[in-house]
Design an enzyme around this catalytic site. Structure first.
Site, mmCIF file in Angstrom:
data_model
loop_
_atom_site.group_PDB
_atom_site.id
_atom_site.type_symbol
_atom_site.label_atom_id
_atom_site.label_comp_id
_atom_site.label_asym_id
_atom_site.label_seq_id
_atom_site.Cartn_x
_atom_site.Cartn_y
_atom_site.Cartn_z
ATOM 1 N N LEU A 1 5.664 5.809 0.578
ATOM 2 C CA LEU A 1 4.507 5.378 -0.447
ATOM 3 C C LEU A 1 3.719 4.485 -0.165
ATOM 4 C CD1 LEU A 1 4.369 8.939 -1.498
ATOM 5 C CD2 LEU A 1 2.948 8.594 0.667
ATOM 6 N N ASP A 2 2.885 4.470 -0.486
ATOM 7 C CA ASP A 2 1.971 2.699 -1.419
ATOM 8 C C ASP A 2 2.565 3.645 -3.118
ATOM 9 O OD1 ASP A 2 1.363 1.771 0.656
ATOM 10 O OD2 ASP A 2 -0.603 2.234 0.184
ATOM 11 N N ALA A 3 2.780 1.816 -3.303
ATOM 12 C CA ALA A 3 3.401 1.719 -5.081
ATOM 13 C C ALA A 3 2.485 2.550 -5.721
ATOM 14 C CB ALA A 3 3.518 0.870 -4.983
ATOM 15 N N ARG B 1 -2.061 2.898 4.941
ATOM 16 C CA ARG B 1 -3.260 2.661 4.489
ATOM 17 C C ARG B 1 -4.113 3.884 4.623
ATOM 18 N NH1 ARG B 1 -2.732 -0.228 -0.845
ATOM 19 N NH2 ARG B 1 -4.131 -0.016 -1.005
#
Length: 273
Positions: free
Chosen positions: A114-116, A201
């Site tokens: 998962l993105d930051a 994303r």
């Protein structure tokens, strides 16, 4: 169980003992499950109480749900907070996942990413085979996201997400999409998206394409797992039921288990939201 001996071999372990050791039920109840034809070994129903199996190689399920026989495997759910990168060691020194794995002696690693700035459900495990099924592009696992976005999302926008939008790396459509709330006073909207795709994303790019950039994003569901009330920054081991659901999905995806009648999809993608 050997191919030539459907009732097992003396060198194996009695099936009811294996089920009891796995925490399925007491040995007496396990015997009843076997007699009732509710236990399968390698996809075949076993009703003989004298049956012996090899816990290291045989696959067992009860009522269609896989049973975890290898107790050395760990399956952990993390509610990843924002600001943490999905890595066990970040080369740039940013906060990573190591802070959440201190309670387990086993070396755990994350399944997908998962993105930051994206929070929510992340699976940590030391089961390489399961991780492969959950993360490899040749499969597909349903993921459900809640996105807080800018602007007032309309039903027409939801339909556009379902029909598909063109991105720089190709067309993408949501499996499901629904509007949870929409403010006419500029407070933004909440949208729930269900996807199989693991493109980089992807939720943020889809919402930007339809004119509603993401403000906050959380993954609430991964395959059969639901985040529930687990607080951000907390991790816990999966329950027996959750482990069974995850292992059942993995076996079905690889052809090691008969089809069941739930709604899980047998495909899987790498996740990088």
């Amino acid at each position: 169980m050997s191919d030539h001996d459907p009732f097992g071999t003396p060198e194996g372990v009695r099936l009811q003992k294996v089920l009891a050791n796995a925490g399925v039920a007491s040995r007496r109840v396990a015997e009843q499950l076997i007699v009732e034809g509710r236990v399968r070994v390698n996809g075949q129903v076993v009703t003989e109480l004298g049956s012996r199996i090899d816990p290291e190689s045989d696959l067992v399920d009860v009522d269609g749900s896989a049973v975890q026989l290898d107790q050395s495997k760990r399956y952990v759910m993390l509610n990843k907070p924002t600001g943490v990168v999905s890595s066990m060691k970040d080369e740039r020194g940013r906060p990573d996942l190591r802070m959440f794995t201190k309670d387990w002696e086993e070396r755990l690693y994350n399944v997908g990413r998962l993105d930051a700035e994206t929070s929510g459900l992340l699976v940590l495990t030391n089961d390489g085979e399961l991780a492969h099924v959950l993360a490899h592009p040749s499969f597909g696992v349903t993921k459900v996201y809640i996105a807080k976005v800018e602007g007032r999302v309309t039903p027409q926008t939801i339909q556009r997400l379902l029909r598909g939008v063109e991105l720089e790396d190709g067309r993408i459509a949501a499996d499901k999409a629904r509007l949870l709330s929409s403010s006419a006073e500029g407070g933004g909207s909440l949208v729930e998206l269900t996807l199989h795709s693991g493109r980089n994303r992807i939720v943020r790019r889809m919402m930007a394409e339809v004119g509603h950039p993401v403000v906050e994003l959380v993954r609430r569901q991964f395959g059969p797992l639901h985040l529930g009330t687990l607080p951000a920054g907390r991790a816990r081991e999966l329950t027996k039921v959750e482990r069974g659901a995850l292992l059942t999905l993995a076996r079905r995806a690889t052809g090691d288990a008969p089809e069941s009648h739930d709604d899980s999809d047998p495909r899987s993608d790498q996740e990088n939201e």
